[in-house]
Enzyme design. Sequence first.
Site, PDB file in Angstrom:
ATOM      1  N   ALA A 136      17.605 -48.265 -11.571  1.00 47.43           N
ATOM      2  CA  ALA A 136      17.915 -49.191 -10.483  1.00 47.43           C
ATOM      3  C   ALA A 136      19.293 -48.930  -9.872  1.00 47.43           C
ATOM      4  O   ALA A 136      19.520 -49.160  -8.682  1.00 47.43           O
ATOM      5  CB  ALA A 136      17.831 -50.636 -10.979  1.00 47.43           C
ATOM      6  N   LEU A 145      21.740 -26.327  -5.734  1.00 48.41           N
ATOM      7  CA  LEU A 145      20.477 -25.772  -5.241  1.00 48.41           C
ATOM      8  C   LEU A 145      20.368 -24.277  -5.499  1.00 48.41           C
ATOM      9  O   LEU A 145      19.795 -23.530  -4.702  1.00 48.41           O
ATOM     10  CB  LEU A 145      20.298 -26.076  -3.746  1.00 48.41           C
ATOM     11  CG  LEU A 145      20.319 -27.549  -3.345  1.00 48.41           C
ATOM     12  CD1 LEU A 145      20.065 -27.699  -1.855  1.00 48.41           C
ATOM     13  CD2 LEU A 145      19.289 -28.346  -4.129  1.00 48.41           C
ATOM     14  N   TRP A 190      19.240 -36.639 -16.418  1.00 45.46           N
ATOM     15  CA  TRP A 190      18.064 -35.916 -15.962  1.00 45.46           C
ATOM     16  C   TRP A 190      16.817 -36.715 -16.321  1.00 45.46           C
ATOM     17  O   TRP A 190      16.705 -37.217 -17.430  1.00 45.46           O
ATOM     18  CB  TRP A 190      17.992 -34.555 -16.634  1.00 45.46           C
ATOM     19  CG  TRP A 190      19.142 -33.666 -16.330  1.00 45.46           C
ATOM     20  CD1 TRP A 190      20.223 -33.408 -17.111  1.00 45.46           C
ATOM     21  CD2 TRP A 190      19.326 -32.903 -15.148  1.00 45.46           C
ATOM     22  NE1 TRP A 190      21.061 -32.516 -16.499  1.00 45.46           N
ATOM     23  CE2 TRP A 190      20.540 -32.188 -15.284  1.00 45.46           C
ATOM     24  CE3 TRP A 190      18.585 -32.745 -13.980  1.00 45.46           C
ATOM     25  CZ2 TRP A 190      21.032 -31.332 -14.301  1.00 45.46           C
ATOM     26  CZ3 TRP A 190      19.071 -31.894 -13.004  1.00 45.46           C
ATOM     27  CH2 TRP A 190      20.268 -31.199 -13.169  1.00 45.46           C
ATOM     28  N   CYS A 207      -2.757  -3.382   7.186  1.00 46.41           N
ATOM     29  CA  CYS A 207      -2.353  -3.585   8.580  1.00 46.41           C
ATOM     30  C   CYS A 207      -2.813  -2.417   9.452  1.00 46.41           C
ATOM     31  O   CYS A 207      -2.916  -1.276   9.003  1.00 46.41           O
ATOM     32  CB  CYS A 207      -0.844  -3.792   8.682  1.00 46.41           C
ATOM     33  SG  CYS A 207       0.155  -2.352   8.238  1.00 46.41           S
ATOM     34  N   ALA A 230      14.611 -42.698 -10.274  1.00 53.42           N
ATOM     35  CA  ALA A 230      15.957 -43.030 -10.756  1.00 53.42           C
ATOM     36  C   ALA A 230      15.953 -44.435 -11.330  1.00 53.42           C
ATOM     37  O   ALA A 230      15.029 -45.222 -11.105  1.00 53.42           O
ATOM     38  CB  ALA A 230      16.973 -42.945  -9.611  1.00 53.42           C
ATOM     39  N   GLU A 264       0.822  -1.204   0.000  1.00 55.15           N
ATOM     40  CA  GLU A 264       0.000   0.000   0.000  1.00 55.15           C
ATOM     41  C   GLU A 264       0.859   1.259   0.000  1.00 55.15           C
ATOM     42  O   GLU A 264       0.534   2.255  -0.664  1.00 55.15           O
ATOM     43  CB  GLU A 264      -0.938   0.009   1.224  1.00 55.15           C
ATOM     44  CG  GLU A 264      -1.934  -1.135   1.236  1.00 55.15           C
ATOM     45  CD  GLU A 264      -1.441  -2.333   2.038  1.00 55.15           C
ATOM     46  OE1 GLU A 264      -2.265  -2.959   2.702  1.00 55.15           O
ATOM     47  OE2 GLU A 264      -0.221  -2.623   1.987  1.00 55.15           O
TER      48      GLU A 264
END
Length: 328
Positions: free
Chosen positions: A166, A206, A172, A76, A164, A53
Site C-alpha cells: 500500500a 533497465l 522485490w 529473400c 506493490a 542463409e
Amino acid sequence: MTDDARWLGAALALAERGIGRTGPNPSVGCVVVHDGRVAGRGWTQPGGRPHAEMVALDEAGDRARGAVAYVTLEPCAHASARGPACADRLIAAGVARVVACGPDPDPRTAGQGFARLRAAGIAVVADSRRVEAERVNAGFFTRQRTGRPHVTLKLAMSLDGCIALADGTSRWITGERARAHAHLERARCDVIVIGAGTLVADDPALDVRLEGLADCAPRRAVLSRSLVAIPPTARIGAATLLRGLHDLDADPSVLTVLVEGGAGIATALLAGDRVDRLLVYRTPVVLGGRRAVGDLGLHDLAAAHGRWRRSATRDLGPDRVEEYDRFR
C-alpha cells in the site's frame, strides 16, 4: 516428428539467438543438411546482415550442392546494397531442396523467393511449423502487417493482483529466478519502456544483468505526456522521451517493445488495445496493496472474454510466469 520438422526445429532454435538485435530484418535460422548431417548453420547477424542463409552456405561450402536447406522464413528475393538475394545464393550453391516455415510478408519478397527457387528446379516445401516461426518473429510479422512494433506488457504481481504494498514498496516481489527470466526478456527486445512514475519511484537502470548478455541491453525510453526532460541523474542514462507508443511506429528498426511500467501505463495501454502479449510473473504472496491494473472502462463481462489466449507457462522457483497473446 518427421525429419523435416526436426531440422526446422533446429533452425528455429538458431533464429532465437538473434531476437532483439536484427531489426529491421527478422531473425532467421538456417540449417543446411547433406546426407543426414549438418553441413552448415547460421542465423541473422546483428543489424540484420548477413542473413542466416548466407552464413549457413558459407559454412557448408561445396557440401551445399545437393543438400537440403531448412530455413525459418522464405528466402529473400530482393538484392540490396548490403548483400545479394538469398534465393539467388541458394540457387548458385546448388541445393536440391528448400524447406521453409512460411512466406515472407515483406512485399519485396512475398512469394517471389519460393517462385524463383522452383523456377530453378529446386523442390520447395513452403509451410511447416509456421505458427512457431511467426511467434519467434512476432515483432517482424506485427511490423509488416500493422506498421507498428509488437508490444509486450510485463507485470510482476502477487496472488491478489498487486504490484506493490500500500505504501508503494515493490522491491522485490518476485524471486531471483523470475528476475533472471525478466532480464532475458529485456535482452530479446529492441526497446524497453517505463512510465514517468516508475522512473521517479524506482530509478531503474533497465540493463541486462545476465552473464554474457550485458551487451544485449535494449534501447531505453520513458513514456510521459508531462515530463519535460529525463533527469540527468537518472540511472537509465540517455533514454528517449516518448509522448506515446506511436512515437515508435515510424522507426522500422523497432520490432519489439517491452513495457515495464506501473499500473498507470499498464492500464492506459490495455485500455487502448496496444498490448500484443502479456508476460505475467506471479509470486505466492498476498499483499492487499496497489493493484496491477486500474479501470479499463469495461461495463460488460462478455467484453472481457475472448481477448487473451494463454501460450505458455513456466515455474521459476516459487514463482510462475504466464504468457498470453492478444487474440485478434
